[in-house]
Design a protein around this motif. Sequence first.
Motif, PDB file in Angstrom:
ATOM      1  N   MET A   1       0.847  -1.170   0.000  1.00  0.00           N
ATOM      2  CA  MET A   1       0.000   0.000   0.000  1.00  0.00           C
ATOM      3  C   MET A   1       0.890   1.228   0.000  1.00  0.00           C
ATOM      4  O   MET A   1       1.784   1.353   0.823  1.00  0.00           O
ATOM      5  N   CYS A   2       0.644   2.102  -0.927  1.00  0.00           N
ATOM      6  CA  CYS A   2       1.445   3.315  -1.037  1.00  0.00           C
ATOM      7  C   CYS A   2       0.609   4.512  -0.570  1.00  0.00           C
ATOM      8  O   CYS A   2      -0.456   4.779  -1.116  1.00  0.00           O
ATOM      9  N   VAL A   3       1.094   5.197   0.444  1.00  0.00           N
ATOM     10  CA  VAL A   3       0.413   6.374   0.977  1.00  0.00           C
ATOM     11  C   VAL A   3       1.451   7.481   1.098  1.00  0.00           C
ATOM     12  O   VAL A   3       2.567   7.249   1.550  1.00  0.00           O
ATOM     13  N   SER A   4       1.084   8.679   0.704  1.00  0.00           N
ATOM     14  CA  SER A   4       1.998   9.808   0.870  1.00  0.00           C
ATOM     15  C   SER A   4       1.217  11.000   1.412  1.00  0.00           C
ATOM     16  O   SER A   4      -0.007  11.049   1.316  1.00  0.00           O
ATOM     17  N   ALA A   5       1.944  11.938   1.979  1.00  0.00           N
ATOM     18  CA  ALA A   5       1.308  13.135   2.534  1.00  0.00           C
ATOM     19  C   ALA A   5       2.024  14.359   1.993  1.00  0.00           C
ATOM     20  O   ALA A   5       3.251  14.422   1.971  1.00  0.00           O
ATOM     21  N   GLU A   6       1.245  15.300   1.526  1.00  0.00           N
ATOM     22  CA  GLU A   6       1.787  16.564   1.046  1.00  0.00           C
ATOM     23  C   GLU A   6       0.968  17.694   1.650  1.00  0.00           C
ATOM     24  O   GLU A   6      -0.222  17.525   1.919  1.00  0.00           O
ATOM     25  N   ARG A   7       1.610  18.811   1.831  1.00  0.00           N
ATOM     26  CA  ARG A   7       0.909  19.964   2.357  1.00  0.00           C
ATOM     27  C   ARG A   7       0.678  20.951   1.219  1.00  0.00           C
ATOM     28  O   ARG A   7       1.613  21.341   0.524  1.00  0.00           O
ATOM     29  N   ASP A   8      -0.583  21.327   1.036  1.00  0.00           N
ATOM     30  CA  ASP A   8      -0.925  22.307   0.013  1.00  0.00           C
ATOM     31  C   ASP A   8      -0.930  23.676   0.681  1.00  0.00           C
ATOM     32  O   ASP A   8      -1.909  24.085   1.290  1.00  0.00           O
ATOM     33  N   SER A   9       0.186  24.342   0.595  1.00  0.00           N
ATOM     34  CA  SER A   9       0.352  25.620   1.289  1.00  0.00           C
ATOM     35  C   SER A   9       0.822  26.687   0.305  1.00  0.00           C
ATOM     36  O   SER A   9       1.767  26.469  -0.450  1.00  0.00           O
ATOM     37  N   PRO A  10       0.186  27.851   0.333  1.00  0.00           N
ATOM     38  CA  PRO A  10       0.619  28.917  -0.577  1.00  0.00           C
ATOM     39  C   PRO A  10       2.036  29.404  -0.263  1.00  0.00           C
ATOM     40  O   PRO A  10       2.724  29.929  -1.128  1.00  0.00           O
ATOM     41  N   SER A  11       2.482  29.191   0.966  1.00  0.00           N
ATOM     42  CA  SER A  11       3.832  29.646   1.321  1.00  0.00           C
ATOM     43  C   SER A  11       4.841  28.490   1.282  1.00  0.00           C
ATOM     44  O   SER A  11       5.979  28.647   1.722  1.00  0.00           O
ATOM     45  N   TYR A  12       4.426  27.345   0.777  1.00  0.00           N
ATOM     46  CA  TYR A  12       5.292  26.172   0.601  1.00  0.00           C
ATOM     47  C   TYR A  12       5.972  25.723   1.887  1.00  0.00           C
ATOM     48  O   TYR A  12       7.146  25.389   1.899  1.00  0.00           O
ATOM     49  N   GLN A  13       5.211  25.712   2.971  1.00  0.00           N
ATOM     50  CA  GLN A  13       5.757  25.252   4.243  1.00  0.00           C
ATOM     51  C   GLN A  13       5.816  23.727   4.241  1.00  0.00           C
ATOM     52  O   GLN A  13       4.959  23.055   3.690  1.00  0.00           O
ATOM     53  N   GLU A  14       6.833  23.214   4.895  1.00  0.00           N
ATOM     54  CA  GLU A  14       6.969  21.771   5.048  1.00  0.00           C
ATOM     55  C   GLU A  14       5.970  21.260   6.084  1.00  0.00           C
ATOM     56  O   GLU A  14       5.464  22.026   6.912  1.00  0.00           O
TER      57      GLU A  14
ATOM     58  N   VAL B   1       1.866  10.388  11.020  1.00  0.00           N
ATOM     59  CA  VAL B   1       0.515  10.144  11.544  1.00  0.00           C
ATOM     60  C   VAL B   1      -0.488  10.038  10.398  1.00  0.00           C
ATOM     61  O   VAL B   1      -1.327   9.142  10.372  1.00  0.00           O
ATOM     62  N   VAL B   2      -0.394  10.938   9.440  1.00  0.00           N
ATOM     63  CA  VAL B   2      -1.316  10.957   8.308  1.00  0.00           C
ATOM     64  C   VAL B   2      -1.138   9.704   7.448  1.00  0.00           C
ATOM     65  O   VAL B   2      -2.099   9.137   6.948  1.00  0.00           O
ATOM     66  N   ILE B   3       0.084   9.253   7.284  1.00  0.00           N
ATOM     67  CA  ILE B   3       0.364   8.070   6.473  1.00  0.00           C
ATOM     68  C   ILE B   3      -0.043   6.790   7.196  1.00  0.00           C
ATOM     69  O   ILE B   3      -0.597   5.875   6.598  1.00  0.00           O
ATOM     70  N   GLU B   4       0.221   6.698   8.477  1.00  0.00           N
ATOM     71  CA  GLU B   4      -0.069   5.474   9.225  1.00  0.00           C
ATOM     72  C   GLU B   4      -1.560   5.250   9.475  1.00  0.00           C
ATOM     73  O   GLU B   4      -2.004   4.117   9.587  1.00  0.00           O
ATOM     74  N   ALA B   5      -2.345   6.303   9.565  1.00  0.00           N
ATOM     75  CA  ALA B   5      -3.782   6.142   9.839  1.00  0.00           C
ATOM     76  C   ALA B   5      -4.479   5.289   8.778  1.00  0.00           C
ATOM     77  O   ALA B   5      -5.154   4.307   9.127  1.00  0.00           O
ATOM     78  N   PRO B   6      -4.342   5.570   7.476  1.00  0.00           N
ATOM     79  CA  PRO B   6      -4.997   4.707   6.484  1.00  0.00           C
ATOM     80  C   PRO B   6      -4.399   3.307   6.442  1.00  0.00           C
ATOM     81  O   PRO B   6      -5.100   2.331   6.177  1.00  0.00           O
ATOM     82  N   ARG B   7      -3.106   3.188   6.713  1.00  0.00           N
ATOM     83  CA  ARG B   7      -2.486   1.857   6.748  1.00  0.00           C
ATOM     84  C   ARG B   7      -3.063   1.021   7.884  1.00  0.00           C
ATOM     85  O   ARG B   7      -3.354  -0.160   7.717  1.00  0.00           O
ATOM     86  N   ASN B   8      -3.201   1.637   9.055  1.00  0.00           N
ATOM     87  CA  ASN B   8      -3.785   0.913  10.187  1.00  0.00           C
ATOM     88  C   ASN B   8      -5.227   0.519   9.897  1.00  0.00           C
ATOM     89  O   ASN B   8      -5.653  -0.587  10.243  1.00  0.00           O
ATOM     90  N   LEU B   9      -5.976   1.414   9.277  1.00  0.00           N
ATOM     91  CA  LEU B   9      -7.353   1.097   8.901  1.00  0.00           C
ATOM     92  C   LEU B   9      -7.378  -0.065   7.916  1.00  0.00           C
ATOM     93  O   LEU B   9      -8.178  -0.997   8.058  1.00  0.00           O
ATOM     94  N   ALA B  10      -6.505  -0.056   6.931  1.00  0.00           N
ATOM     95  CA  ALA B  10      -6.447  -1.139   5.940  1.00  0.00           C
ATOM     96  C   ALA B  10      -6.101  -2.466   6.596  1.00  0.00           C
ATOM     97  O   ALA B  10      -6.702  -3.499   6.282  1.00  0.00           O
ATOM     98  N   ARG B  11      -5.152  -2.448   7.523  1.00  0.00           N
ATOM     99  CA  ARG B  11      -4.789  -3.687   8.242  1.00  0.00           C
ATOM    100  C   ARG B  11      -5.976  -4.212   9.032  1.00  0.00           C
ATOM    101  O   ARG B  11      -6.250  -5.411   9.045  1.00  0.00           O
TER     102      ARG B  11
END
Length: 70
Positions: free
Chosen positions: A1-14, A22-32
Amino acid sequence: MCVSAERDSPSYQEIAGESDYVVIEAPRNLARWLYSQLEQEYDGLRSNEAVDETIMANGYTFTEISRRFG
């Protein structure tokens, strides 16, 4: 399972700290968990007790060579 997280920010903050983890592991845990539930249900439906119950409930009969009869 491939999950990635990106932030859509006008100031390009990381993404801050371990938020991406946390964002990546939540769907993985749900899938498991979902897979585990499906696996348990599948095993239950294929158990000898469940098969016997289905045969009895539907009144199936079989020949000596295990072909359905009647």
